[in-house]
Write a protein that holds these residues in place. Structure first.
Motif, PDB file in Angstrom:
ATOM      1  N   TYR A   1       0.868  -1.173   0.000  1.00 59.17           N
ATOM      2  CA  TYR A   1       0.000   0.000   0.000  1.00 59.17           C
ATOM      3  C   TYR A   1       0.909   1.228   0.000  1.00 59.17           C
ATOM      4  N   ALA A   2       0.713   2.121  -0.985  1.00 63.40           N
ATOM      5  CA  ALA A   2       1.666   3.203  -1.164  1.00 63.40           C
ATOM      6  C   ALA A   2       0.989   4.501  -1.574  1.00 63.40           C
ATOM      7  N   THR A   3       1.663   5.597  -1.250  1.00 65.09           N
ATOM      8  CA  THR A   3       1.287   6.936  -1.685  1.00 65.09           C
ATOM      9  C   THR A   3       2.444   7.501  -2.493  1.00 65.09           C
ATOM     10  N   GLN A   4       2.101   8.201  -3.563  1.00 64.11           N
ATOM     11  CA  GLN A   4       3.134   8.728  -4.448  1.00 64.11           C
ATOM     12  C   GLN A   4       2.872  10.188  -4.770  1.00 64.11           C
ATOM     13  N   LEU A   5       3.939  10.967  -4.833  1.00 63.53           N
ATOM     14  CA  LEU A   5       3.893  12.350  -5.291  1.00 63.53           C
ATOM     15  C   LEU A   5       4.664  12.443  -6.600  1.00 63.53           C
ATOM     16  N   ALA A   6       4.047  13.037  -7.631  1.00 63.95           N
ATOM     17  CA  ALA A   6       4.678  13.142  -8.945  1.00 63.95           C
ATOM     18  C   ALA A   6       4.673  14.593  -9.398  1.00 63.95           C
ATOM     19  N   TRP A   7       5.866  15.115  -9.719  1.00 62.29           N
ATOM     20  CA  TRP A   7       6.034  16.503 -10.129  1.00 62.29           C
ATOM     21  C   TRP A   7       6.270  16.584 -11.634  1.00 62.29           C
ATOM     22  N   ASN A   8       5.601  17.506 -12.289  1.00 63.74           N
ATOM     23  CA  ASN A   8       5.849  17.828 -13.684  1.00 63.74           C
ATOM     24  C   ASN A   8       6.813  19.007 -13.719  1.00 63.74           C
ATOM     25  N   LEU A   9       8.057  18.753 -14.179  1.00 59.74           N
ATOM     26  CA  LEU A   9       9.076  19.802 -14.182  1.00 59.74           C
ATOM     27  C   LEU A   9       9.082  20.606 -15.470  1.00 59.74           C
ATOM     28  N   GLY A  10       8.218  20.240 -16.422  1.00 56.78           N
ATOM     29  CA  GLY A  10       8.207  20.913 -17.704  1.00 56.78           C
ATOM     30  C   GLY A  10       9.165  20.267 -18.688  1.00 56.78           C
ATOM     31  N   ASN A  11       9.008  20.598 -19.965  1.00 58.76           N
ATOM     32  CA  ASN A  11       9.860  20.041 -21.018  1.00 58.76           C
ATOM     33  C   ASN A  11       9.831  18.518 -21.027  1.00 58.76           C
ATOM     34  N   ASP A  12       8.658  17.951 -20.690  1.00 60.48           N
ATOM     35  CA  ASP A  12       8.426  16.502 -20.724  1.00 60.48           C
ATOM     36  C   ASP A  12       9.268  15.733 -19.712  1.00 60.48           C
ATOM     37  N   VAL A  13       9.695  16.393 -18.651  1.00 60.20           N
ATOM     38  CA  VAL A  13      10.464  15.744 -17.585  1.00 60.20           C
ATOM     39  C   VAL A  13       9.613  15.687 -16.323  1.00 60.20           C
ATOM     40  N   GLY A  14       9.579  14.523 -15.688  1.00 59.87           N
ATOM     41  CA  GLY A  14       8.859  14.356 -14.435  1.00 59.87           C
ATOM     42  C   GLY A  14       9.687  13.587 -13.428  1.00 59.87           C
ATOM     43  N   VAL A  15       9.451  13.856 -12.165  1.00 57.86           N
ATOM     44  CA  VAL A  15      10.092  13.110 -11.090  1.00 57.86           C
ATOM     45  C   VAL A  15       9.013  12.712 -10.089  1.00 57.86           C
ATOM     46  N   SER A  16       9.255  11.621  -9.368  1.00 57.25           N
ATOM     47  CA  SER A  16       8.271  11.165  -8.386  1.00 57.25           C
ATOM     48  C   SER A  16       8.963  10.544  -7.187  1.00 57.25           C
ATOM     49  N   TYR A  17       8.221  10.529  -6.089  1.00 57.68           N
ATOM     50  CA  TYR A  17       8.658   9.849  -4.865  1.00 57.68           C
ATOM     51  C   TYR A  17       7.495   9.029  -4.341  1.00 57.68           C
ATOM     52  N   LEU A  18       7.748   7.758  -4.075  1.00 57.79           N
ATOM     53  CA  LEU A  18       6.734   6.848  -3.540  1.00 57.79           C
ATOM     54  C   LEU A  18       7.182   6.340  -2.179  1.00 57.79           C
ATOM     55  N   LEU A  19       6.256   6.336  -1.234  1.00 59.33           N
ATOM     56  CA  LEU A  19       6.475   5.739   0.078  1.00 59.33           C
ATOM     57  C   LEU A  19       5.374   4.723   0.316  1.00 59.33           C
ATOM     58  N   GLY A  20       5.771   3.483   0.593  1.00 59.37           N
ATOM     59  CA  GLY A  20       4.780   2.433   0.800  1.00 59.37           C
ATOM     60  C   GLY A  20       5.244   1.410   1.804  1.00 59.37           C
ATOM     61  N   GLY A  21       4.320   0.548   2.178  1.00 60.93           N
ATOM     62  CA  GLY A  21       4.623  -0.499   3.138  1.00 60.93           C
ATOM     63  C   GLY A  21       4.122  -1.850   2.667  1.00 60.93           C
ATOM     64  N   TYR A  22       4.984  -2.863   2.752  1.00 57.41           N
ATOM     65  CA  TYR A  22       4.580  -4.246   2.515  1.00 57.41           C
ATOM     66  C   TYR A  22       4.002  -4.804   3.808  1.00 57.41           C
ATOM     67  N   VAL A  23       2.802  -5.367   3.716  1.00 55.73           N
ATOM     68  CA  VAL A  23       2.064  -5.812   4.890  1.00 55.73           C
ATOM     69  C   VAL A  23       2.531  -7.209   5.295  1.00 55.73           C
ATOM     70  N   PRO A  24       2.788  -7.438   6.585  1.00 53.54           N
ATOM     71  CA  PRO A  24       3.175  -8.793   7.018  1.00 53.54           C
ATOM     72  C   PRO A  24       2.097  -9.805   6.672  1.00 53.54           C
ATOM     73  N   ASN A  25       2.528 -11.018   6.360  1.00 53.59           N
ATOM     74  CA  ASN A  25       1.571 -12.090   6.129  1.00 53.59           C
ATOM     75  C   ASN A  25       2.096 -13.368   6.761  1.00 53.59           C
ATOM     76  N   SER A  26       1.320 -14.420   6.697  1.00 54.14           N
ATOM     77  CA  SER A  26       1.701 -15.692   7.333  1.00 54.14           C
ATOM     78  C   SER A  26       1.536 -16.844   6.353  1.00 54.14           C
ATOM     79  N   THR A  27       1.810 -16.589   5.079  1.00 53.87           N
ATOM     80  CA  THR A  27       1.643 -17.639   4.080  1.00 53.87           C
ATOM     81  C   THR A  27       2.813 -18.610   4.048  1.00 53.87           C
ATOM     82  N   ARG A  28       3.923 -18.272   4.747  1.00 55.27           N
ATOM     83  CA  ARG A  28       5.124 -19.099   4.729  1.00 55.27           C
ATOM     84  C   ARG A  28       5.693 -19.220   3.322  1.00 55.27           C
ATOM     85  N   PHE A  29       5.505 -18.170   2.527  1.00 54.59           N
ATOM     86  CA  PHE A  29       5.986 -18.184   1.154  1.00 54.59           C
ATOM     87  C   PHE A  29       6.704 -16.876   0.905  1.00 54.59           C
TER      88      PHE A  29
END
Length: 281
Positions: free
Chosen positions: A104-132
């Motif tokens: 589950y993640a949230t992302q911020l994406a900036w349009n810098l102009g001249n067809d250039v973009g940058v982004s930062y994503l912060l997310g977390g992988y949720v613990p599970n118990s599938t043993r896989f």
């Protein structure tokens, strides 16, 4: 999840939670047009280990929501990623199946102009118990830059993963932190897309753990895509040219299906390439 991390991860070796190469072909630094998107990415690989090969089939499903809202001048986007892995077999052993972790993640994406973009994503992988594969919770930070002008997709996506505990659920040491980078250099010709791709991944150093061996790999390949409008399809093949402590080089085939569920029609021109992404890996 690493392309071989599921089947080859042991106390002596690990591999990243985010699958190396999983964001290839996606302009991950660019803003997604406002809307809701579904992305499916099945992929299958064979690692030529001794005395028998190891295989892993991974299937992912992602929902990406791009909002009209801005935060710090960036478009606010949300990602929900789920992974299942099937037909995993290590060195000829019987196949095993199971579910990977959800992201589950949230992302911020900036349009810098001249067809250039940058982004930062912060997310977390949720613990599970599938043993896989990994079961422990972890954070992922992703930094991407993309140039999407003149039909090009020139993208570098850097992924850093950090585990929230140094012990696995079974009491052994948890997987190490990791760095991945996915690289794309494709161009569109009408509805078609072609170009070279590459990725690299590496475990980060850990403390003194007896028998621990850091894993790393570097793979190259090629991508072909076709925009059916609005559905977009991509396929690519990657092959390791270098690896360390994975036990052998891997060849992997990938497919991606991008389906817009809802879009703000004011943002999507009739001939515009769909800009969305499959995250996590």
């Amino acid at each position: 999840m690493a392309a071989a991390g599921i089947v080859l991860a042991t106390p002596a070796g690990a591999g990243s939670v985010a699958q190396p190469g999983g964001s290839i072909g996606i302009p991950a630094g660019a803003q997604i047009p406002v809307g809701l998107y579904f992305v499916a990415v099945p992929n299958y690989g064979v690692r030529y280990t001794f005395p028998a090969s190891s295989d892993l089939n991974v299937n992912t499903a992602t929902f990406a929501l791009s909002t009209p809202w801005s935060v710090l001048g960036a478009r606010l986007q949300f990602i929900v990623f789920n992974r299942s892995a099937v037909s995993a077999s290590a060195r000829g052993a019987p196949s095993s199946t199971g579910l990977g972790q959800s992201l589950y993640a949230t992302q911020l994406a900036w349009n810098l102009g001249n067809d250039v973009g940058v982004s930062y994503l912060l997310g977390g992988y949720v613990p599970n118990s599938t043993r896989f594969g990994p079961q422990e919770g972890s954070l992922t930070h992703r930094f991407a830059v993309s140039y999407t002008g003149n039909g090009y997709n020139l993208t570098a996506n850097l992924l850093y993963g950090h585990f929230l505990t140094d012990r696995a659920l079974n009491g052994t040491r948890a997987f190490p932190d990791y760095l991945n980078i996915d690289l794309t250099a494709t161009r569109r010709f009408g509805k078609f897309e072609f170009g070279p791709v590459a990725y690299a991944s590496a475990d980060l150093p850990v403390g003194n753990v007896p028998g621990y061996r850091r894993q790393s790999q570097f793979a190259v390949g090629g991508l072909v895509g076709y925009n059916f409008g609005p559905v977009n399809v991509q396929a690519y093949i990657t092959r390791d040219v270098a690896e360390r402590h994975y036990g052998g080089q891997e060849t992997r085939g990938w497919a991606r299906l991008i389906v817009p569920i809802w879009q703000d029609k004011g943002e999507v021109a009739p001939n515009r390439t769909l800009v969305t992404r499959q995250q996590g890996q």
